[in-house]
Design an enzyme around this catalytic site. Structure first.
Site: not given
Ligand code: DX5
Ligand code: ZN
Length: 242
Positions: A29, A52, A54, A56, A85, A87, A159, A197
């Site tokens: 990620s 990956h 992310d 948000m 991903h 979110m 998750m 994840d």
């Molecule tokens: C959390 C994200 C993850 C995050 C994982 O909301 O969706 O993808 O980046 O990070 P680590 O591997 O540090 O838990």
């Molecule tokens: Zn993620």
């Protein structure tokens, strides 16, 4: 086979290597990467299978990350498939934008859509854009209502932390969800990939693999490691039981 998305003019290599065929898949990620040297960070994970991404929005989760422009930049800097991903609230408004930004897989949250039918409809429109369709599920959401909808999805992202932040502690109780999914996917003879994840590291990846995961997101464990290149290989070997 070259990428079918209209914006992909260049011949591609890794991007066309689909899952399932080469599990365990390691998907670092970039949330944990140093964005002042993103190109170098992406080169450092050359041993990875996917990247990956992310997204948000500060509403669906209490944090903001980045959006389609950074996604398109990552797409330009790497030939690896982008595992995007979302979110975010109202994911249906954004799937086309992220498809154009270079997503290989678009993952939306089941908690962000009205009901199961809306999720299936969204998955079909994602597939219609030539992108793999996936859903993600928060720790507090039950997987059971989704087991008879798996045929519409190329991937499920379980998750193992509350979404929103990297660097959190792995929740081992989420592996029960993985076991249920594994059993159901195998019984239905589907190819749906199970990805996990949150908190994945050399200490936790073996248990996740044993529960039935095919793909593993790892942020901090990879980018905060002294040697991200070999850490990716170590994670893959641990997941494969090597
Ligand atoms: C959390 C994200 C993850 C995050 C994982 O909301 O969706 O993808 O980046 O990070 P680590 O591997 O540090 O838990
Ligand atoms: Zn993620």
């Amino acid at each position: 086979m070259p990428c079918s998305l209209p914006h992909c003019a260049a011949p591609l290599t890794n991007r066309d290597r689909l899952v399932g065929m080469s599990a365990p898949i390691i998907s670092p990620s970039i949330l944990a990467a140093d964005f002042s040297r993103l190109g170098e960070e992406l080169t450092a994970i050359d041993t990875a299978d996917w990247v990956h991404v992310d997204i948000m929005d500060g509403h669906f989760v209490p944090n903001l990350s980045f959006g389609p422009d950074i996604t398109a930049t990552v797409h330009r800097l790497t030939d690896k498939p982008l595992d995007v991903h979302l979110m975010i609230e109202e994911p249906e408004k954004w799937v086309e934008t992220y498809a154009k930004a270079g997503a290989h897989t678009i993952i939306f949250h089941v908690e962000a859509v009205a009901d199961e039918q809306a999720a299936v409809d969204l998955a079909q429109s994602i597939r219609g854009l030539g992108v793999r369709a996936a859903f993600s599920i928060k720790p507090g959401t039950a997987i059971e209502p989704w087991l008879d909808k798996l045929q519409y999805f190329d991937e499920v992202l379980v998750m193992s932390v509350e979404p929103g932040f990297g660097g959190q502690k792995f929740m081992p109780e989420m592996l029960e969800k993985v076991r249920l999914l594994r059993r159901s996917i195998d019984e239905q003879k589907l190819n749906t990939v199970i990805e996990i994840d949150g908190g994945i590291s050399p200490e936790t990846i073996e248990a996740a693999a044993a529960a039935g995961c095919d793909a593993f997101v790892a942020g901090s464990a990879v980018f905060k490691a002294e040697d991200p290149t070999s850490t990716v290989e170590r994670l893959r070997n641990l997941a494969a039981g090597v």
